[in-house]
Design a protein around this motif. Structure first.
Motif, short mmCIF file in Angstrom:
data_model
loop_
_atom_site.label_atom_id
_atom_site.label_comp_id
_atom_site.label_asym_id
_atom_site.label_seq_id
_atom_site.Cartn_x
_atom_site.Cartn_y
_atom_site.Cartn_z
N TYR A 114 1.79 4.52 7.58
CA TYR A 114 2.20 5.29 8.76
C TYR A 114 1.00 5.47 9.70
O TYR A 114 1.09 5.23 10.91
CB TYR A 114 2.76 6.65 8.36
N ALA A 115 -0.13 5.90 9.13
CA ALA A 115 -1.33 6.12 9.94
C ALA A 115 -1.79 4.82 10.60
O ALA A 115 -2.18 4.81 11.77
CB ALA A 115 -2.44 6.70 9.06
N GLN A 116 -1.75 3.73 9.86
CA GLN A 116 -2.17 2.44 10.40
C GLN A 116 -1.26 1.99 11.54
O GLN A 116 -1.73 1.46 12.57
CB GLN A 116 -2.21 1.40 9.29
N THR B 168 0.65 11.23 -0.02
CA THR B 168 0.84 9.97 0.71
C THR B 168 1.85 9.03 0.05
O THR B 168 2.31 8.08 0.69
CB THR B 168 -0.49 9.21 0.85
N ASN C 115 -0.83 9.77 -5.50
CA ASN C 115 -1.12 10.92 -4.63
C ASN C 115 0.17 11.43 -3.99
O ASN C 115 0.79 10.72 -3.19
CB ASN C 115 -2.11 10.48 -3.54
N GLY D 1 0.81 -1.21 0.00
CA GLY D 1 0.00 0.00 0.00
C GLY D 1 0.84 1.26 0.00
O GLY D 1 2.06 1.21 -0.20
N LYS E 288 -0.29 5.96 4.21
CA LYS E 288 -1.40 5.25 4.85
C LYS E 288 -0.89 4.21 5.85
O LYS E 288 -1.50 3.99 6.90
CB LYS E 288 -2.29 4.60 3.79
N GLU F 116 -4.52 6.32 -5.60
CA GLU F 116 -4.34 6.27 -4.15
C GLU F 116 -2.90 5.90 -3.80
O GLU F 116 -2.35 6.37 -2.82
CB GLU F 116 -5.30 5.25 -3.55
N ASN F 117 -2.31 5.05 -4.64
CA ASN F 117 -0.91 4.67 -4.48
C ASN F 117 -0.34 4.40 -5.86
O ASN F 117 -1.02 4.55 -6.88
CB ASN F 117 -0.76 3.46 -3.55
#
Length: 252
Positions: free
Chosen positions: A65-67, A139, A136, A59, A63, A167-168
């Protein structure tokens, strides 16, 4: 009772297999989307050589990092940049001393159509296309690198309305591969193997058009006591993994 040599060998192999089964472990790994193909090959080689299994999720680095900050069970993280692992390390989410650069990525302007992208990327200035795909930039480091290239070429403003953001980097590639975008910026590893493009046409962006895409790996705190986590990070530095990484167009 006298045992034959064949029986003794069978017993020895059974004991060895049993020992390997006991010592083998699984490691949960978060991997930047650009590294999908080489990581799939490395994970298979890793299991074959060590008995450990890498359970991999792919991914966007941002994202992940946030997870991770929200408690995701990842034990090893292979990012698409060096900033995110450094940030996690500063925040106490990384086993000290485990961060290292496992690959340096290369950006390519690619089209699924043969001869569509010229060898110098002049197609970006001609504007003879409707959609330009990129990841993106908020991210995905490859998306940020793509924006740096457009800025350097002075075409950001003129192409703003034609940009389609994935998104990626995987989704950015899909937009091009399916024809929803005529061309776009992807990781070289997605369209390259053993010294050549696997399909379409592309311009390999010179390294000085953007900041180096240094991709760092770390053992996260959740993997501190998992022998498979330490084994995977060590394996990424070994010759077999290095050969796979280079085959997909990365530098070490």
């Amino acid at each position: 009772m006298k045992l034959s040599v064949r029986t003794l060998l069978k017993c020895s192999l059974s004991l060895l297999c049993g020992a390997n089964a006991v010592s083998a472990a699984e490691v949960q790994v978060a991997v930047a989307a650009n590294f999908t193909a080489p990581m799939q090959a490395i994970a298979a080689a890793f299991e074959e050589d060590t008995g450990h299994k890498a359970v991999v999720a792919f991914g966007a680095t941002g994202k992940f990092y946030a997870q991770i900050k929200h408690g995701a069970p990842f034990e090893v993280f292979l990012a698409a940049d060096d900033k995110t692992p450094a940030k996690l390390e500063a925040e106490g989410d990384v086993v000290p001393g485990t961060r290292f650069t496992y690959a340096i990525g290369t950006l390519v302007l690619w089209s699924a159509k043969a001869s569509y992208v010229d060898a110098k990327g002049e197609v970006l200035k001609s504007g003879d296309f409707r959609h330009l795909s990129l990841a993106n930039p908020k991210t995905a480091p490859y998306g940020a690198a793509a924006m740096a290239v457009l800025d350097k070429l002075g075409v950001t403003s003129s192409l703003q309305g034609r940009m389609v953001q994935g998104e990626n980097i995987t989704q950015a590639h899909q937009f091009i591969a399916t024809g929803n975008a005529e061309l776009g910026f992807v990781a070289l590893s997605q369209v390259y193997k053993d010294g050549k493009l696997t399909s379409g046409s592309g311009w390999i962006v010179p390294a000085d058009f953007h900041d180096p895409i240094r991709q760092d790996a770390v053992i996260l705190t959740k993997g501190k006591n998992n022998p498979a986590a330490a084994a995977l990070v060590a394996y990424l530095k070994e010759a077999r993994a290095a050969t796979i990484i280079r085959a997909y167009g990365y530098e070490l």
